[in-house]
Design a protein around this motif. Structure first.
Motif, mmCIF file in Angstrom:
data_model
loop_
_atom_site.group_PDB
_atom_site.id
_atom_site.type_symbol
_atom_site.label_atom_id
_atom_site.label_comp_id
_atom_site.label_asym_id
_atom_site.label_seq_id
_atom_site.Cartn_x
_atom_site.Cartn_y
_atom_site.Cartn_z
ATOM 1 N N GLU A 1 -3.102 -12.806 -6.095
ATOM 2 C CA GLU A 1 -1.610 -12.379 -6.458
ATOM 3 C C GLU A 1 -0.662 -13.512 -6.035
ATOM 4 O OE1 GLU A 1 -0.882 -8.994 -3.948
ATOM 5 O OE2 GLU A 1 -1.975 -7.446 -5.125
ATOM 6 N N ARG B 1 -11.850 -5.808 4.040
ATOM 7 C CA ARG B 1 -10.838 -7.053 4.538
ATOM 8 C C ARG B 1 -11.162 -8.229 3.437
ATOM 9 N NH1 ARG B 1 -12.586 -8.409 10.338
ATOM 10 N NH2 ARG B 1 -10.711 -9.948 10.397
ATOM 11 N N THR C 1 -9.335 -15.585 6.643
ATOM 12 C CA THR C 1 -8.340 -16.060 5.735
ATOM 13 C C THR C 1 -6.894 -15.229 6.185
ATOM 14 O OG1 THR C 1 -9.695 -16.171 3.983
ATOM 15 C CG2 THR C 1 -7.361 -16.571 3.557
ATOM 16 N N THR C 2 -6.002 -16.052 6.435
ATOM 17 C CA THR C 2 -4.520 -15.514 6.790
ATOM 18 C C THR C 2 -3.556 -15.482 5.719
ATOM 19 O OG1 THR C 2 -3.760 -17.329 7.871
ATOM 20 C CG2 THR C 2 -5.059 -15.976 9.345
ATOM 21 N N LEU C 3 -2.763 -14.896 5.930
ATOM 22 C CA LEU C 3 -1.699 -14.759 4.768
ATOM 23 C C LEU C 3 -0.875 -16.096 4.929
ATOM 24 C CD1 LEU C 3 0.412 -13.481 2.878
ATOM 25 C CD2 LEU C 3 1.864 -12.526 4.783
ATOM 26 N N GLN D 1 -7.638 -10.534 -2.986
ATOM 27 C CA GLN D 1 -6.650 -9.989 -3.863
ATOM 28 C C GLN D 1 -5.286 -10.512 -3.599
ATOM 29 O OE1 GLN D 1 -6.920 -8.087 -6.282
ATOM 30 N NE2 GLN D 1 -4.722 -7.329 -6.601
ATOM 31 N N LYS D 2 -5.101 -10.810 -2.049
ATOM 32 C CA LYS D 2 -3.922 -11.194 -1.948
ATOM 33 C C LYS D 2 -3.603 -12.719 -2.533
ATOM 34 C CE LYS D 2 0.089 -11.339 -0.029
ATOM 35 N NZ LYS D 2 1.129 -10.209 -0.363
ATOM 36 N N MET E 1 -11.993 -8.261 0.422
ATOM 37 C CA MET E 1 -11.560 -8.142 -0.734
ATOM 38 C C MET E 1 -9.994 -8.060 -0.820
ATOM 39 S SD MET E 1 -13.871 -5.066 -2.942
ATOM 40 C CE MET E 1 -13.094 -5.499 -4.464
ATOM 41 N N MET E 2 -9.406 -7.588 0.282
ATOM 42 C CA MET E 2 -7.993 -7.697 0.468
ATOM 43 C C MET E 2 -7.481 -8.966 0.296
ATOM 44 S SD MET E 2 -6.734 -4.285 0.218
ATOM 45 C CE MET E 2 -5.378 -4.194 1.409
#
Ligand SMILES: Cc1ncc(COP(=O)(O)O)c(C=O)c1O
Ligand SMILES: Cc1ncc(COP(=O)(O)O)c(C=O)c1O
Lengths: 498, 490, 490, 498
Positions: free
Chosen positions: B402, B392, B467-469, B398-399, B394-395
Motif C-alpha cells: 500500500e 502478521r 517489519t515495522t511501520l 500488504q502495508k 501478510m499484513m
C-alpha cells in the motif's frame, strides 16, 4: 511419558504475538488457496512446552551427560564460550546477500578459517560452503569431475574406495555419477597397494581414503598409494573425518593428496546436535581450485576509494572461482558452525598439535587400560584388537568375535551393557572389515580417570552373565528397542485416531 | 566411611594441609590456554610410562618421516576464552546487523522472532552435545522429538511422511528431483527429465544441477506469465516427465492458485514437487491438499534465525510411493522388549551407512538440532499462533504494498496476491538504488538483476513479522527521494 | 495399541481431519498476551462447572465487597514477549555499561569476567526453577553443590565451617556482629559492644546498625593510621568486647599485615571478624590462618557480574564455637536408608521456620543460585586459576599505581601494598573531577567524600581483571588534563 | 557419583586467563600476609566441570522437571524471556554508584515497578531495596519502629502474630527488637478477633498477618482486625507471600494495612534458584514513607539544563526519604531480580487479575479433584480439609491425621510417595496449626490435565500399602535421607582425609 500431541489447551499458544500492522485493505489469499484444515498441531502454553522439552532432554545422552566414545565421530567437549560467541550480535541477523561492506567481520572470519585449514591440511584453497562431511566429499568429487571434463578426460568414470571406507565415500561418488571400485583391505586392516595398483588406470578419476584409516591405523604407505593413483592420472581424495589424529603432525598435502574434506564439527568441536548441524569445508590443490563452488572469502589491500575493513588493514570480499561447479548449498554454508569452530581454533592456534597429541595419547592409553583391566578380570580372551599395531591413532577397534564364539556375547550386547553403566556405547559393526567390531574414540577431552574407570567397566561388562547381558540395558528410559518391529509396523508420525 | 569430623578440632587446631605454596607472587607466565580443554596435561609422562612409551613422539612412530610436519604450525599463538570473546565481539561487530536498520532482504531467508524458550531449551547439553541416536535406549529424547517433528511437518504440509531434515531448502529441492526420477523413471515418457519453474533462484538451480548431473537428469524450465503465475501451456510440456518443481509462494512472493490444477495436468506418474515457505501454510492451503507428491522447503523461518545463511534445515515430506526411495533419516515409533513405547531410526536400508553407493542420498550428519528448534517453535505456536504469524507477515506485506504503491517512482510489478514479498520496479538501476538506500541506512531488498535477465530495474521487497511501520515509511521516503534524484540527474 | 498405519492409505486417501477453519484471513485481534502463560484459558467454564460454580466471581465470594477493587487495574495493557524484549532493549540500552568505557568504579563490587560455562549451567531449569531443598531425595544436585560450595569457601578463607550464603557482603558482616554478640556476650567485659573499622563504608555501616539495633548492640569504631593500616592503640580498646570487624584488603584497598596481630590483642573471648574480597585470597593469607573467628565477604567477584548491585551473595564462615549460633542454611552430608551417601539441610533448629522468634536470623530465601555461580567459577578456576586471577588484579592495580604516580596533579594517598584498589588525591573537588572524567567517557572511581569526612579531594581507583592498559592510560591522560585545567582556572 | 573434589588434574584449570598487564615493579603482598597454603580446590578442565554440574542438575527437581505444588512458595512457571532480558547489555556491568544519568534505564524500571506495586497494593510508596521477603518484613518493622520513636511512642515494644504465621514474621520482628505476642487461631483456622482485641494495647507496635492466611483462607474480618489494631494505636503489616491470590481483586490498602512486603520471586516469577535469590520490596502508607530505606527511584520533569532521560520525557533520579532508617542491603537491592519481575509484570499489565483468578481457579479445582479421585478410589476417609471453607484461595491445606490414625501413614509418607510418582511434594507440617498438614499450591501455570493426573496419583499414594509407603521414595537418586544422622555426625565440608 510426556506426549506433545496430548496437549490441547482450548485457547493456548505458547507464544503470544503483537498486533499486526494495520492496513487499508485486508490482504487475501486466492479463494482456492485458503487453508482448508488447520494443521493439527498441539496447543501448549509456554510452561507446558518448557516441561515437555526438558523432559525429553533428560531422556537423551550427550557428551555433557557422560563419556561418549563413539568411534569416527570425535565426540569431544564443546567449549561453552563458542555458544556465547555464536549468539553475539552480528551473526543471527546477518543475511548472506548483504553487500560486502556489511559483512567484513563474517568475511574475515571465513578468510581466517580458510587460511588456517589450508595451512593445517597443506592445501592451496579451502571453501567453507559444504555443510557436512558427506557434502564435502561430494563437492570435492564434483570438482575433480569438472577438472577432468575440462581436460577432456571424460573417460575417468571410476572412483576407488577401500572396503573399510565410510559409507558416505561411495555414496557421494556415486551421487556425482561415478562407478565405485572397492578394493579389499589386507588382513591387518591396512590398504592393499597391489590391489590398488591393479585397478588404477586411465578410467580412474580418484581414490578416496582416510588416514588414519577407519581402524585407527596410520597407512604408512600412503605416499606410495598417492603415487600409484597419480601415475594412473587420477586424483587423491582425503576423507578428513580422522583429522583429529594428525593435525600439526602430518597433513594430507604432505601425504600427496589433491583434495580433502574437513568435518569441522568433529575436529573443531561444533556441537553435533543430536545429528547435526555440521560443517564440511574442503581444501584442494591449486589445479582444482578454479572448480570450487563459490563464492570464497578473499582479501586484498584496499584500492581506489575503498577503505580498509573495520576489522584490519585489508578489504574482504567474495571471490568466484573461474570454472566453479556452482553451489552445493544455496548460501555460504553453515556460517554459524564456522564461527563456533573459529572460536575453537583460536583457543589452540599454533598449538593445535597438542590437541591431536592428546587425542592419540588418550586412545592408546584407553586401549592399554582396557587390555589391562580385562586381564585383571580374566576376560582378555574375549576380544582381540581389530588390527595388529604398536600404536593406534585417535581411535582403535576391538573385535568381539571371541566373545561371540565362546559365550554368544555380541558387540551389540557389550554396547548395551555399557549403556547400563552410564556410558554411550562405542560405534559397533563399523568398519565392516572387523568382525563384531567396536570402534572406540575417546578424544582428548577425557581425563585419565574417566578412561581408567571406563576400562574397568568394560571388563566388568564382559564378566556379566551372558543371559543378563542379552537383556541389557535395564537401567535406561526404555529397554532394548525393537528395530524390526519399527520397520514392519511403520509409524512415522502421530496417528491422531489412537 | 560416611560421616566425618572436620570440625572436631577446636579453635586453632584446624590446620590446612594443602601443598605449601612455593612462590611469593607468581611471576608472569605464558597463557595457559588449552589447559582448560585438555584434562591430561601434566599427566602425559605417567600415562606414557604405563604404556611403556617414553615420549609423545613414540605415539607417532608409525608416521613416516617424509610426511611429517617440521616445526610449529605457522599460525598465531593460543588465546584464552576472554581474548577470543573480545576478538569475536570486535569482528562480529563489524557486520551490519539487519536488526539495527530497516531491512527488506529476504529472498529465501527470513528475519523472524524466535521465542526465548527455544534457545534456552535447545542448548541443553543433552540435546546440544549428542550425536545421531544410534543407541535408541539412551536417545529417546531426540528420537521422540524428531518423530514429533515429522508429525508437525506432515500436518503442516498435508502429506503423510516427513523425514527429520535435509541440509537446507535448496538441497531438499534437489534431492526431491532425484527422488522423483528414481520413482518415476521407468514409467516416464520423458525419462531422466524434470521441469522446474523458470523463476527458481539461480543459486538453488545450481544446487539442483550439481545434485542431478550425476544421474544425468535433464532439468528443463517452465515459463511464467507476466502476472507472476505459472504458464499453463508451458506446464503441459512437463506431462510425462519424472517431476515438476514449483514454489508456493513463488520466488517473487506470488500466491498462485494455478498450482491447484497442476497435478491434474501432469498426471499420476509425474511427481508434483512444491517448495513452500512454511510460515505461509498458516493461511495458505497445504500442498498435500492440492495434489503435491513431495513438499520441500527451507525450514529456517520456523525456529531459526538467518545466521548468515546457515545452519538451516531442509523440509522434505512425501506420499507413500516415495517412502522407500526418499533421502534422509526417519524415526519410527516402536516398542522395547517390555512392549513399552519407544522410538528408533528406521528404514535405514536406504542410507549410505548400509546401502553405501546405492543409497538414496549421501547425507549423514544432517540438521537435527535446527529441526529441533523448528519443532520447539511450532510447538509454541500451535495452530492459532501459526495463523497469527502468517497473518502478521501478510499484513506487513500488504502495508508495504500500500505504501509503496503510493510512492512516486515505484511500481509494483505483479498485481497479485503476495505472501510476504513482492517485486517492485524502481527508476534506473536496482543495484544503484540499493546502494543509495544502503547509504541511507536501509537494506532495500534483493536486486532481481542478480536472479533474472531483464529485471535490472527490479527489487524484491521482503517483509516479515519483524517489519515495522517505521521501516516501511523510511523505505518509501528514500525511494521517493531516489526517484526525484534520478529524474534530476536524468 | 502401539503401532499405527497412518500411511496405509495410498495417494489421495490421506485426508486431514482437523477442524475446518471457519475464517478467511483472520481479522486483527487483540493481543493474546497472557494466554501463553495460562494453560487453562478457555477451560474456565468446564472447571468451574465441575466444581458446581458458575463464574470466576464465585471463587471470590469470600472476599467482602467493601475491600474489593472495582474495575481494572489502572496500568497499561498486556504485552507480548516481543514487545517486552524490545522495550527492555530500549530501557536497558539507556544505561551506561561499564564495559563500554574505561571504568575504575569498584568499592565493594568488581567488574570481572565470568566464564561462559557458568551461565550456561546455572540456567539449567533443574537449578534455576527449584526452591529450597526441603525434599532432599529429589534435591541432591543442589544440596551436593552447596555442600561443595561450603567446602570451597571453607578452604578459601581457612575456616572449618561455611554456610551456603547470606544476602550480600553487608548483611553477612552485620549478621557476623550479632552472631559474635550471641556467642560472647556472657563472658564479655564489654557486653553488647562491637568494634568496627572506621573505614567501613557508610552504607555497610548503616546495614550493621539496622541489624544490631534490635539487640541493642553498641557499634564503636577503630581508628586507622595515615598509611591506611589499623591503629593498634585504638584497637586495644576493643579487647573484652564481643567482636571486632576489620577488612582485608581494607576499604581503601590496603593489605594490612597488622591484622595478623589482632587476635592476640583482643583475646579469645572477642570474635575477630574479617571481611574479605574473596579473589584476593589467591595470594593473600586466609584470615583463618591468622586467627579470624568469622570471615565474611561479598562473594560477587567469584561467579557473578555486578548487576546493578544485586543479586549478590554474602560469604559467612566461622570456627566451631560459632556453629550453633550462626545464621543461614547449612548442608550436611548424611546417608539414606540404604546407607548411600546423601545430602540434606542440617542444623535447622537455628532457623526461623523451626525456632521462629528465637532464630539466629530471619533469613529464609537466600542467594543459593548466585552462590552456585560462585561454586562453578571456583571449580573452573582451581587453585592455580584463583592465583592467576588474584595476580591479574594486583598487576592491573600496580600498573595503575605506576602510571598515576607519574601523572601530574595526582598523588597516591597510601604508600602501601594494595590489592586492586587505592586512593588518590586530585586537584580540587573529587566530585568535579569525576564529572570531568565522565564527560570524557571515563568512569573515574568513587568520590571518597561520599564515604568519609575530609576526603572530598580523593578518589578510590579500582582495577580488576578487566582493566586494560588503554583504560589506565586514558585515565592518566584525562587526570593530567584535569590538573592542568584546574591550575589554569585557579 | 560425581565428586568435585576427586578431580585433581595435575595442571588443570577450567578457565585459562590472559597474560596480566606488565608492570615495572612486581607488586607484592606484605611478607606476613603471603598465602601459606593454597586452598585445596579441585582442578578440573572445562569438560569435567561441565559434566559435573550437568550431572548434579539431573539430580535436582525444578518446576521445569515437573509439578511443584509447594504451598506458600508460588512455584509458577518462570517465563524464559525474562532470562533473556536479564542478560541484555545494560544490566550485568552496571554499578549502583554510577551517576544518575548513567542509570536512566534502571531508574525508570525501578520507578515503574514501585508505581505498579503501589497501585496493586494500595500503598503510597514502595522501596525495592529488600532482597527477600524476610528482609522486607524486617525493613517494614524497622520503619514502624522508627515511626513510633519519632512520635515518642517508645513504649510500643510488641508485635502480634497469629500462630499460623510464617516463621519469618516473628523472627523478623524479634530481630528488630520487638517482643512477640502470638495469638491462637480459631478452630476453623481463621484469626480470632477476640484474642486480638485482648492483646492489642498501647504496647502494640504492629500486627503481622497474611491474607489469605497460611491455610489459604481469606480472612473476611480483616478490616475489623485492622480497626482493632489501629484503635490501639498500632500498625498493620501485610505479609505479601500470598499476594498471588488477590492481585487485582483486593489489596492490603483496601483491607486497612499500613505496610506490606512483596515476594517478587513468588508473585512475579523470579526463578527461585534452589533457595534464592529473591526480591522483597515493601510498600507503605504515606505516614511511614519518610522512614523507608533509601534511595528510592523518583522522577520529575527536567528543570534547568537537565535533559529528559533517554527513556521518556522525565528525568529519573534517586531520592532519599527524610527520616530514612538507612540501608538493609548495601546497594539498591536485587536489581537483576527486579528486572526479571518487571518483564513478568509487563506480560500481564492491567490484566494481572487474570493471574490471580487462574491461581485460585486451579487451587480450588485441584482441591475438588483430589476429593473426587480419593472418593473414587475409596480413600477419602484418610484425610480432611485443613480448614472448612467453600472456596480456598490460591492454596489449601489437607490434614493427614486420619491416615495417621487409621494406618500410620504420615504427611511425610505421602510426600515421599508423591516423589516416587514424579512430583515435588507439597509443603508439609506447615502451618503448625493443622495436624499432619499438607499445604498445596498449584499456581496458575499448571494445566487442568496436570491437576487431574496429580489428583489421581494422590489417591493412588493413599492406596499404597503403608509399609511400602514408609519405604518410599524408591525411584529417586537416593532414598529417604537420614536427617538425624546428618545432625549427629556433622559433616559440613569435604574431609580431605577420607
Ligand atoms: C570416516 C567418515 N567419513 C565421512 C563422514 C561423513 O561426515 P558427515 O557425517 O559430516 O557427513 C563420517 C562421519 O560420520 C566419517 O566418520
Ligand atoms: C507466608 C510467608 N511469609 C514470608 C516468607 C518469607 O519470604 P522469603 O523467603 O522471601 O524471605 C515466606 C516464604 O518463604 C512465606 O511463605
Amino acid at each position: 511419558m510426556s506426549h506433545l500431541f496430548n496437549h490441547n489447551g482450548a485457547e493456548n499458544t505458547g507464544y503470544s504475538q503483537p498486533t499486526p500492522l494495520a492496513c487499508e485493505t485486508e490482504p487475501t489469499v486466492p479463494q482456492g488457496l485458503i487453508r482448508s484444515n488447520a494443521a493439527r498441531w498441539p496447543r501448549l502454553s509456554e510452561p507446558e512446552m518448557v516441561r515437555h522439552y526438558t523432559w525429553l532432554s533428560k531422556r537423551n545422552f550427550g557428551i555433557d551427560t557422560g563419556f561418549y566414545p563413539l568411534g569416527s565421530c570425535t565426540m569431544k567437549h564443546n567449549p561453552r564460550v563458542n555458544e556465547v560467541i555464536a549468539q553475539l550480535p552480528g551473526i543471527a541477523d546477518i543475511h548472506p546477500h548483504q553487500p560486502e561492506h556489511h559483512l567484513q567481520g563474517l568475511l574475515s572470519i571465513f578468510y581466517e578459517m580458510q587460511h588456517m585449514l589450508e595451512v593445517c591440511a597443506g592445501m592451496d584453497q579451502v571453501t567453507l560452503q559444504p555443510v557436512a562431511g558427506a557434502q564435502g566429499e561430494f563437492t570435492a568429487i564434483r570438482c575433480i569431475q569438472e577438472y577432468f571434463r575440462h581436460r577432456g578426460e571424460d573417460q575417468r568414470t571410476k572412483v576407488i574406495v577401500p572396503d573399510s571406507a565410510h559409507g558416505t565415500n561411495p555414496a557421494s561418488a556415486a551421487m556425482a555419477g561415478f562407478e565405485i571400485v572397492e578394493i579389499p583391505s589386507l588382513a591387518d586392516g591396512r590398504m592393499d597397494l597391489d590391489a590398488l595398483a591393479a585397478v588404477a588406470d586411465e578410467t580412474t578419476a580418484a581414490m578416496m581414503i582416510t588416514n588414519p584409516n577407519t581402524l585407527g591405523l596410520f597407512e604408512a604407505d600412503i605416499k606410495a598409494a598417492s603415487e600409484i593413483v597419480h601415475q594412473a592420472g587420477g586424483q587423491m581424495y582425503y576423507d578428513g573425518a580422522n583429522f583429529n589424529a594428525i593435525l600439526g603432525i602430518t597433513s594430507p598435502g604432505l601425504m600427496g593428496f589433491d583434495s580433502v574434506h574437513f568435518n569441522l564439527h568433529k575436529t573443531f568441536s561444533q556441537p553435533h546436535g543430536g545429528g547435526g548441524p555440521g560443517s564440511g569445508p574442503i581444501g584442494v590443490k591449486a589445479h582444482l581450485a578454479p572448480f570450487l563452488p563459490g563464492p570464497l572469502a578473499a582479501r586484498r589491500e584496499p584500492t581506489g576509494d575503498e577503505r580498509p575493513s573495520a576489522v584490519d588493514e585489508f578489504w574482504y570480499h567474495w571471490h568466484q572461482p573461474e570454472h566453479s561447479i556452482g553451489k552445493v548449498q544455496q548460501w555460504h554454508g553453515n556460517a554459524g558452525a564456522v564461527i563456533r569452530c573459529w572460536a575453537y581454533y583460536r583457543r589452540y592456534g599454533s598449538g593445535l598439535k597438542a590437541m591431536s597429541e592428546h587425542a592419540v595419547l588418550n586412545a592408546n592409553y584407553l586401549r592399554h587400560a582396557i587390555h589391562r583391566e580385562a586381564k585383571k578380570a580374566g576376560v582378555d580372551h574375549l576380544f582381540i584388537d581389530g588390527a595388529e599395531t604398536d600404536v593406534a591413532k585417535h581411535e582403535f577397534t576391538l573385535s568381539m568375535q571371541p566373545a561371540k564364539d565362546a559365550l554368544g556375547i555380541s558387540a551389540m550386547d557389550v554396547a548395551k551393557g555399557l549403556l547400563d553403566r552410564g556410558y554411550m556405547a562405542p560405534t559397533v559393526y563399523f568398519p565392516l572389515v572387523v568382525p563384531e567390531c567396536m570402534m572406540i574414540e575417546p578424544t582428548e577431552t577425557e581425563s585419565k580417570d574417566t578412561l581408567d574407570t571406563f576400562a574397568e567397566h568394560f571388563a566388568q561388562v564382559l564378566k556379566t552373565d551372558p543371559e543378563a547381558l542379552h537383556a541389557a540395558p535395564i537401567t535406561t528410559p526404555v529397554r532394548r528397542v525393537d528395530e524390526v518391529y519399527a520397520a514392519r509396523n511403520l509409524c512415522l508420525r502421530h496417528p491422531y485416531e489412537e | 566411611m560416611i560421616g566425618c569430623s572436620p570440625i572436631s578440632g577446636g579453635l586453632k587446631q584446624f590446620i590446612m594441609s594443602g601443598t605449601r605454596m612455593d612462590f611469593h607472587i607468581p611471576t608472569v607466565r605464558s597463557v595457559r590456554a588449552m589447559v582448560d580443554q585438555l584434562p591430561n596435561r601434566g599427566r602425559e609422562a605417567e600415562m606414557l610410562q604405563e604404556m611403556g612409551l617414553s615420549s609423545m613422539e613414540d605415539l607417532f612412530s608409525d608416521i613416516p618421516d617424509d610426511v611429517r610436519f617440521k616445526g610449529e604450525l605457522p599460525l598465531p599463538g593460543p588465546q584464552s576464552e576472554e581474548e577470543i570473546i573480545s576478538d569475536a565481539r570486535r569482528l562480529l561487530g563489524a557486520n551490519a546487523d539487519m536488526g539495527s536498520r530497516p531491512s527488506f532482504l529476504g529472498a529465501g531467508l527470513y528475519r523472524n522472532y524466535v521465542p526465548a524458550a527455544v534457545f534456552q531449551l535447545v542448548t541443553r547439553g543433552e540435546f546440544l552435545t549428542a550425536y545421531t541416536p544410534y543407541q535408541p535406549e539412551v536417545s529417546q529424547g531426540m528420537l521422540q522429538a524428531m518423530w514429533e517433528f515429522q508429525t508437525l511437518i506432515s500436518e503442516l504440509v498435508g502429506l503423510p511422511i516427513a523425514n527429520l531434515s535435509l541440509y537446507d531448502g535448496s538441497t531438499a529441492a534437489a534431492e526431491a528431483l532425484t527422488c522423483a526420477v528414481r520413482v518415476h523413471n521407468r514409467k516416464a515418457s520423458q525419462p531422466n527429465t524434470v521441469y522446474v519453474s523458470a523463476l527458481t533462484p539461480p543459486d538453488k538451480m545450481s544446487v539442483m544441477h550439481n545434485y542431478c548431473q550425476g544421474a544425468e537428469i535433464d532439468i528443463r524450465t517452465i515459463a511464467h506469465n507476466d502476472d507472476g503465475t505459472i504458464n499453463m501451456d508451458s506446464l503441459k510440456e512437463a506431462a510425462g516427465s519424472c517431476g515438476v518443481y514449483l514454489e508456493q509462494p513463488n520466488p517473487l512472493g506470488v500466491l498462485d492458485e494455478g498450482l491447484t490444477g497442476v497435478k491434474a495436468i501432469i498426471g499420476e506418474h509425474t511427481a508434483l514437487i512444491v517448495g513452500v515457505q512454511p510460515v505461509s501454510l498458516g493461511v495458505v492451503e497445504a500442498p498435500g491438499h492440492y495434489g503435491a507428491d513431495i513438499v520441500v522447503g527451507e525450514g529456517q523461518p520456523l525456529g531459526s534465525p538467518v545466521t548468515g545463511g546457515g545452519p538451516l534445515y531442509g523440509i522434505f515430506a512425501c506420499t507413500k510411493p516415495y517412502l522407500r526411495l526418499m533421502p534422509g533419516r526417519i524415526v519410527g515409533r516402536s516398542i522395547d522388549v517390555d512392549g513399552k513405547e519407544a522410538y528408533c531410526l528406521t528404514l535405514s536400508t536406504r542410507e549410505q551407512h548400509i546401502r553405501r553407493h546405492r543409497a538414496t542420498s549421501n547425507i549423514c550428519t544432517n540438521e537435527t538440532l535446527i529441526a529441533l528448534m523448528g519443532a520447539m517453535h511450532m510447538a509454541l505456536l500451535g495452530p492459532d499462533g501459526l495463523r497469527d504469524l502468517a497473518h502478521r507477515n501478510m499484513m506487513a506485506c500488504q502495508k508495504a504494498k500500500e505504501v509503496l504503491a503510493a510512492t512516486p517512482g515505484v511500481r509494483i510489478v505483479h498485481d497479485a496476491h503476495h505472501f510476504n514479498e513482492f517485486a517492485i520496479e524502481v527508476q534506473g538501476s536496482a543495484a544503484a538504488c540499493l546502494d543509495y538506500l544502503d547509504s541511507n541506512g536501509i537494506i532495500g531488498g534483493l536486486d532481481l538483476g542478480r536472479w533474472y535477465e531483464g529485471t535490472t530495474n527490479q527489487l524484491l521487497i521482503t517483509t516479515t513479522d519483524q517489519t515495522t511501520l517505521r521501516d516501511i515509511e523510511s523505505l518509501s521516503a528514500q525511494l521517493a527521494l531516489w526517484a526525484a534524484h534520478g529524474e534530476v540527474s536524468a
